[in-house]
Design an enzyme around this catalytic site. Structure first.
Site, PDB file in Angstrom:
ATOM      1  N   TYR A  85     -12.184  -2.717  -3.033  1.00 18.50           N
ATOM      2  CA  TYR A  85     -12.731  -2.728  -1.676  1.00 18.50           C
ATOM      3  C   TYR A  85     -14.268  -2.711  -1.673  1.00 18.50           C
ATOM      4  O   TYR A  85     -14.876  -2.284  -0.679  1.00 18.50           O
ATOM      5  CB  TYR A  85     -12.159  -1.570  -0.859  1.00 18.50           C
ATOM      6  CG  TYR A  85     -10.755  -1.839  -0.337  1.00 18.50           C
ATOM      7  CD1 TYR A  85     -10.488  -2.961   0.453  1.00 18.50           C
ATOM      8  CD2 TYR A  85      -9.702  -0.981  -0.620  1.00 18.50           C
ATOM      9  CE1 TYR A  85      -9.208  -3.225   0.931  1.00 18.50           C
ATOM     10  CE2 TYR A  85      -8.416  -1.245  -0.138  1.00 18.50           C
ATOM     11  CZ  TYR A  85      -8.185  -2.370   0.638  1.00 18.50           C
ATOM     12  OH  TYR A  85      -6.915  -2.640   1.117  1.00 18.50           O
TER      13      TYR A  85
ATOM     14  N   ASN B 205      -1.887  -0.157   7.253  1.00 20.89           N
ATOM     15  CA  ASN B 205      -1.391  -1.505   7.570  1.00 20.89           C
ATOM     16  C   ASN B 205      -0.532  -2.127   6.468  1.00 20.89           C
ATOM     17  O   ASN B 205      -0.369  -3.335   6.390  1.00 20.89           O
ATOM     18  CB  ASN B 205      -2.525  -2.409   8.046  1.00 20.89           C
ATOM     19  CG  ASN B 205      -3.532  -2.725   6.968  1.00 20.89           C
ATOM     20  OD1 ASN B 205      -3.348  -2.326   5.806  1.00 20.89           O
ATOM     21  ND2 ASN B 205      -4.584  -3.434   7.321  1.00 20.89           N
TER      22      ASN B 205
ATOM     23  N   LYS C  94       0.836  -1.203   0.000  1.00 21.29           N
ATOM     24  CA  LYS C  94       0.000   0.000   0.000  1.00 21.29           C
ATOM     25  C   LYS C  94       0.878   1.263   0.000  1.00 21.29           C
ATOM     26  O   LYS C  94       2.087   1.186   0.218  1.00 21.29           O
ATOM     27  CB  LYS C  94      -0.920  -0.052   1.225  1.00 21.29           C
ATOM     28  CG  LYS C  94      -1.915  -1.213   1.164  1.00 21.29           C
ATOM     29  CD  LYS C  94      -2.763  -1.329   2.431  1.00 21.29           C
ATOM     30  CE  LYS C  94      -3.716  -2.515   2.331  1.00 21.29           C
ATOM     31  NZ  LYS C  94      -4.538  -2.677   3.561  1.00 21.29           N
TER      32      LYS C  94
ATOM     33  N   GLU D 148      -9.264 -10.799  -7.739  1.00 26.03           N
ATOM     34  CA  GLU D 148      -8.382  -9.636  -7.586  1.00 26.03           C
ATOM     35  C   GLU D 148      -7.278  -9.635  -8.640  1.00 26.03           C
ATOM     36  O   GLU D 148      -6.917  -8.584  -9.169  1.00 26.03           O
ATOM     37  CB  GLU D 148      -7.799  -9.606  -6.165  1.00 26.03           C
ATOM     38  CG  GLU D 148      -8.869  -9.277  -5.128  1.00 26.03           C
ATOM     39  CD  GLU D 148      -8.395  -9.288  -3.687  1.00 26.03           C
ATOM     40  OE1 GLU D 148      -9.181  -8.870  -2.808  1.00 26.03           O
ATOM     41  OE2 GLU D 148      -7.255  -9.716  -3.417  1.00 26.03           O
TER      42      GLU D 148
ATOM     43  N   HIS E 110      -1.611  -5.543   1.409  1.00 22.37           N
ATOM     44  CA  HIS E 110      -2.848  -6.303   1.215  1.00 22.37           C
ATOM     45  C   HIS E 110      -2.522  -7.688   0.687  1.00 22.37           C
ATOM     46  O   HIS E 110      -1.622  -7.841  -0.142  1.00 22.37           O
ATOM     47  CB  HIS E 110      -3.754  -5.592   0.203  1.00 22.37           C
ATOM     48  CG  HIS E 110      -4.843  -6.491  -0.319  1.00 22.37           C
ATOM     49  ND1 HIS E 110      -5.997  -6.710   0.378  1.00 22.37           N
ATOM     50  CD2 HIS E 110      -4.918  -7.266  -1.431  1.00 22.37           C
ATOM     51  CE1 HIS E 110      -6.756  -7.572  -0.311  1.00 22.37           C
ATOM     52  NE2 HIS E 110      -6.114  -7.920  -1.409  1.00 22.37           N
TER      53      HIS E 110
END
Ligand code: ABT
Ligand code: MG
Length: 148
Positions: free
Chosen positions: A49, A112, A9, A126, A115
């Protein structure tokens, strides 16, 4: 062979953790079959998402994931979907075990770092969402017989 979608990310890229994260997945014995640094469009972020659309954190999640370049990857190997989730650690980095990526490098659920697809079927969706077929390389590292 099983594949998963992994994205470093914007916070992971900004903090210079790209090499460290790739190293951990390589060291484990998984094979990198797709890799690109890219800016994420709002449209792609909202599709990725989509399951969280009604959650209160959705707008800030979309803002975060589109805030800078991400490293999108596809990794291959036996059991790679579940194993990569273990290597990544719990969603909240404060609860993530030391030794995991989030446990070693993060402090905030909204930052965080990385992913990883949460199931084999999610992974397939995905990978299709983020990569074109010709962006993926099918290859076998020469050390494969020593891993399997
Ligand atoms: P992702 O790999 O980003 O999907 O995280 P993970 O699968 O571990 O956790 P989920 B539940 O899918 O969270 C998606 C993103 O939403 C953020 N989030 C989640 C919050 O900001 N607040 C919350 O209360 C929850 C449950 C964390 C995840 N990503 N980011 N960035
Ligand atoms: Mg998730």
């Amino acid at each position: 062979m099983e594949r998963t979608f992994i994205a470093i990310k914007p916070d992971g890229v900004q903090r210079g953790l790209v090499g460290e994260i790739i190293r951990r997945l390589e060291n484990k014995g998984f094979t990198l079959v797709g890799l690109k640094l890219m800016n994420v469009s709002k449209d792609l972020a909202e599709q990725h998402y989509g399951v969280h659309k009604e959650r209160p954190f959705f707008p800030s999640l979309i803002k975060f994931i589109t805030s800078g370049p991400v490293v999108a990857m596809v990794w291959e190997g036996d059991g790679v979907v579940a194993s990569a989730r273990k290597i990544i650690g719990a969603t909240n980095p404060l609860s993530a075990e030391p030794g995991t990526i989030r446990g070693d490098f993060g402090v905030s659920v909204g930052r965080n770092l990385i992913h990883g697809s949460d199931a084999i079927e999610t992974a397939q969706n995905e990978i299709e969402l983020w990569f074109k077929e010709d962006e993926l390389a099918a290859w076998k590292p020469t050390l494969t017989p020593w891993l399997y």
